[in-house]
Design a protein around this motif. Structure first.
Motif, PDB file in Angstrom:
ATOM      1  N   UNK A 272      13.016   7.127  -1.423  1.00  0.00           N
ATOM      2  CA  UNK A 272      12.041   7.813  -2.273  1.00  0.00           C
ATOM      3  C   UNK A 272      10.707   7.092  -2.397  1.00  0.00           C
ATOM      4  N   UNK A 273      10.643   5.853  -2.007  1.00  0.00           N
ATOM      5  CA  UNK A 273       9.421   5.073  -2.175  1.00  0.00           C
ATOM      6  C   UNK A 273       9.060   4.439  -0.846  1.00  0.00           C
ATOM      7  N   UNK A 274       7.864   4.760  -0.344  1.00  0.00           N
ATOM      8  CA  UNK A 274       7.408   4.265   0.947  1.00  0.00           C
ATOM      9  C   UNK A 274       6.156   3.434   0.729  1.00  0.00           C
TER      10      UNK A 274
ATOM     11  N   UNK B   2      -0.816  -8.157   4.699  1.00  0.00           N
ATOM     12  CA  UNK B   2      -1.415  -9.437   4.372  1.00  0.00           C
ATOM     13  C   UNK B   2      -2.898  -9.214   4.108  1.00  0.00           C
ATOM     14  N   UNK B   3      -3.553 -10.126   3.393  1.00  0.00           N
ATOM     15  CA  UNK B   3      -4.945  -9.897   3.001  1.00  0.00           C
ATOM     16  C   UNK B   3      -5.894  -9.544   4.148  1.00  0.00           C
ATOM     17  N   UNK B   4      -5.801 -10.198   5.295  1.00  0.00           N
ATOM     18  CA  UNK B   4      -6.729  -9.912   6.404  1.00  0.00           C
ATOM     19  C   UNK B   4      -6.571  -8.486   6.917  1.00  0.00           C
ATOM     20  N   UNK B   5      -5.346  -8.022   7.035  1.00  0.00           N
ATOM     21  CA  UNK B   5      -5.114  -6.658   7.501  1.00  0.00           C
ATOM     22  C   UNK B   5      -5.514  -5.639   6.438  1.00  0.00           C
ATOM     23  N   UNK B   6      -5.303  -5.973   5.175  1.00  0.00           N
ATOM     24  CA  UNK B   6      -5.734  -5.098   4.097  1.00  0.00           C
ATOM     25  C   UNK B   6      -7.254  -4.995   4.086  1.00  0.00           C
TER      26      UNK B   6
ATOM     27  N   UNK C 166       0.859  -1.181   0.000  1.00  0.00           N
ATOM     28  CA  UNK C 166       0.000   0.000   0.000  1.00  0.00           C
ATOM     29  C   UNK C 166       0.893   1.229   0.000  1.00  0.00           C
ATOM     30  N   UNK C 167       0.732   2.071  -1.013  1.00  0.00           N
ATOM     31  CA  UNK C 167       1.512   3.291  -1.153  1.00  0.00           C
ATOM     32  C   UNK C 167       0.652   4.474  -0.731  1.00  0.00           C
ATOM     33  N   UNK C 168       0.979   5.139   0.376  1.00  0.00           N
ATOM     34  CA  UNK C 168       0.164   6.262   0.834  1.00  0.00           C
ATOM     35  C   UNK C 168       0.255   7.486  -0.066  1.00  0.00           C
ATOM     36  N   UNK C 169       1.307   7.580  -0.864  1.00  0.00           N
ATOM     37  CA  UNK C 169       1.451   8.730  -1.746  1.00  0.00           C
ATOM     38  C   UNK C 169       2.121   8.280  -3.036  1.00  0.00           C
TER      39      UNK C 169
ATOM     40  N   UNK D 180      -2.236   0.495  -4.664  1.00  0.00           N
ATOM     41  CA  UNK D 180      -2.139  -0.866  -4.134  1.00  0.00           C
ATOM     42  C   UNK D 180      -1.465  -1.720  -5.197  1.00  0.00           C
ATOM     43  N   UNK D 181      -0.496  -2.488  -4.797  1.00  0.00           N
ATOM     44  CA  UNK D 181       0.125  -3.461  -5.686  1.00  0.00           C
ATOM     45  C   UNK D 181       0.043  -4.807  -5.006  1.00  0.00           C
ATOM     46  N   UNK D 182      -0.550  -5.774  -5.677  1.00  0.00           N
ATOM     47  CA  UNK D 182      -0.646  -7.114  -5.128  1.00  0.00           C
ATOM     48  C   UNK D 182       0.656  -7.857  -5.412  1.00  0.00           C
TER      49      UNK D 182
END
Length: 173
Positions: free
Chosen positions: A151-153, A158-162, A32-35, A67-69
């Motif tokens: 530069x990349x955060x 895991x699926x349950x937390x997502x 998950x990329x916040x920005x 989001x990247x799976x």
């Protein structure tokens, strides 16, 4: 193949599912990329390419987030046992940022655990603020914060937390 989606579209499509239905669709971890201001899902050599921009403040919910799976390596990838990240177009996740090495880091699954390895990158990879030694693997757990080349955060989820995050964010939309 690794898929990238704007977070807003992800919430719209999956945020209202029951937990059982969500987990049936999302079976592997996600980043998950916040920005991520300039998201571009243009494919190049069966890889995902996106532009990483600088943002001083996180974007409003759903705008500029991605989001990247993390699933299997792209078809034709010589390193099928890992999910590669870097600037070169033959990575599974292509990051066209000059601070990111051509082959920067990679994920691999070992049993039920997920590992990230810094591929001897120039500007490093960190997990929860701790720099990974070059060519060393570190286990990543759900909720861990990853940083590449400063530069990349991203958050590793895991699926349950997502699912829990998507449910919370869907309520706020």
């Amino acid at each position: 193949m690794t898929q990238v989606r704007p977070y807003f579209a992800f919430l719209r499509d999956l945020g209202q599912l029951s937990e059982q239905d969500f987990l049936a669709r999302i079976k592997s971890p996600c980043l998950y990329f916040p920005s991520l201001p300039e998201l571009n899902s243009e494919e190049l050599f069966t890889t995902i390419k996106f532009k990483v921009g600088q943002a001083s403040n996180p974007a409003p919910l759903g705008e500029g987030q991605g989001i990247i799976q993390v699933s299997k390596a792209a078809d034709g990838n010589a390193f099928a046992m890992m999910i590669t990240m870097g600037r070169a177009p033959n990575n599974d996740l292509v990051i066209p940022d000059g601070r990111v090495s051509k082959f920067h880091a990679y994920f691999r699954q070992v049993g039920d655990r997920w590992m990230i390895t810094d591929a001897n990158s120039t500007n490093g990879t960190s997990v929860n603020g701790i720099q990974i030694a070059p060519d060393r693997s570190v286990e990543v757990r759900s909720g861990d914060q990853l940083e590449m080349a400063g530069s990349l955060h991203a958050s590793f989820l895991l699926p349950a937390e997502l699912y829990a995050q998507a449910k919370s964010d869907s309520v706020r939309l």
